[in-house]
Design a protein around this motif. Structure first.
Motif, PDB file in Angstrom:
ATOM      1  N   GLY A  13       0.750  -1.249   0.000  1.00 27.44           N
ATOM      2  CA  GLY A  13       0.000   0.000   0.000  1.00 27.44           C
ATOM      3  C   GLY A  13       0.781   1.300   0.000  1.00 27.44           C
ATOM      4  O   GLY A  13       0.215   2.348   0.293  1.00 27.44           O
ATOM      5  N   ILE A 130      -1.023  -2.067  -8.912  1.00 21.85           N
ATOM      6  CA  ILE A 130      -0.290  -2.653  -7.799  1.00 21.85           C
ATOM      7  C   ILE A 130       0.928  -3.366  -8.345  1.00 21.85           C
ATOM      8  O   ILE A 130       0.818  -4.234  -9.220  1.00 21.85           O
ATOM      9  CB  ILE A 130      -1.188  -3.628  -7.013  1.00 21.85           C
ATOM     10  N   PRO A 140       2.169   5.979   2.654  1.00 20.95           N
ATOM     11  CA  PRO A 140       0.960   5.244   2.261  1.00 20.95           C
ATOM     12  C   PRO A 140       0.094   6.048   1.304  1.00 20.95           C
ATOM     13  O   PRO A 140       0.125   7.278   1.289  1.00 20.95           O
ATOM     14  CB  PRO A 140       0.232   5.040   3.588  1.00 20.95           C
TER      15      PRO A 140
END
Length: 172
Positions: A13, A130, A140
């Protein structure tokens, strides 16, 4: 007007490592391996923070990076070193509210720009790629206030080593 977040994070993340470094991203794949070109063609405006803009300064021909969009950088600086990027300051949510309803806006980079827009329920679509990387610590993507926000998955794509999730805001 539609407000988009489009960006890449690690499996755990993070947008960047704890030093704001993006080497992990550059070592994973290239922009040509993604749907970036199709996405960018739909955008009218980009909005980013100073740290994201600083990454652009390291690119070859930074003035050509976002050549077809109006580009705003939230910063305290009065001027920027690259033509085509306008410095702005103040409240990001108020700034976005004052943009024409016919424009598509791309929120680039960090959570300091994204979080206030999420807090104000202003993000219509999130396209999150991702990368198969774990950092263990870093910057983050999500730091908005603790309030339930629902999105629905519209699409799932694979581009080389990247998984891309396309989410839209749930309408009540």
């Amino acid at each position: 007007m539609s407000v988009y977040f489009y960006g890449c994070i690690t499996l755990d993340g993070y947008l960047a490592d704890k030093d704001h470094n993006l080497d992990w991203l550059y070592q994973t794949g290239t922009i040509e391996e993604t749907g970036y070109d199709n996405f960018y063609e739909k955008m009218d405006i980009t909005i980013m923070g100073r740290k994201t803009f600083n990454e652009i300064l390291h690119m070859e021909n930074p003035h050509l990076v976002y050549h077809k969009t109006e580009n705003y950088v939230f910063t305290h600086a009065k001027e920027l070193a690259v033509n085509g990027f306008k410095p702005v300051s103040g409240n990001i949510a108020e700034f976005v509210k004052n943009i024409s309803s016919t424009k598509n806006i791309w929120i680039i980079g960090g959570t300091q720009i994204l979080a206030p827009l999420l807090d104000n329920d202003m993000v219509d679509k999130m396209i999150i790629q991702i990368a198969p990387v774990l950092l263990g610590a870093g910057i983050p993507l999500f730091t908005q206030k603790e309030v339930l926000k629902r999105f629905y998955l519209e699409e799932l794509n694979q581009y080389g080593q990247f998984a891309e999730l396309v989410y839209s805001k749930c309408r009540n």
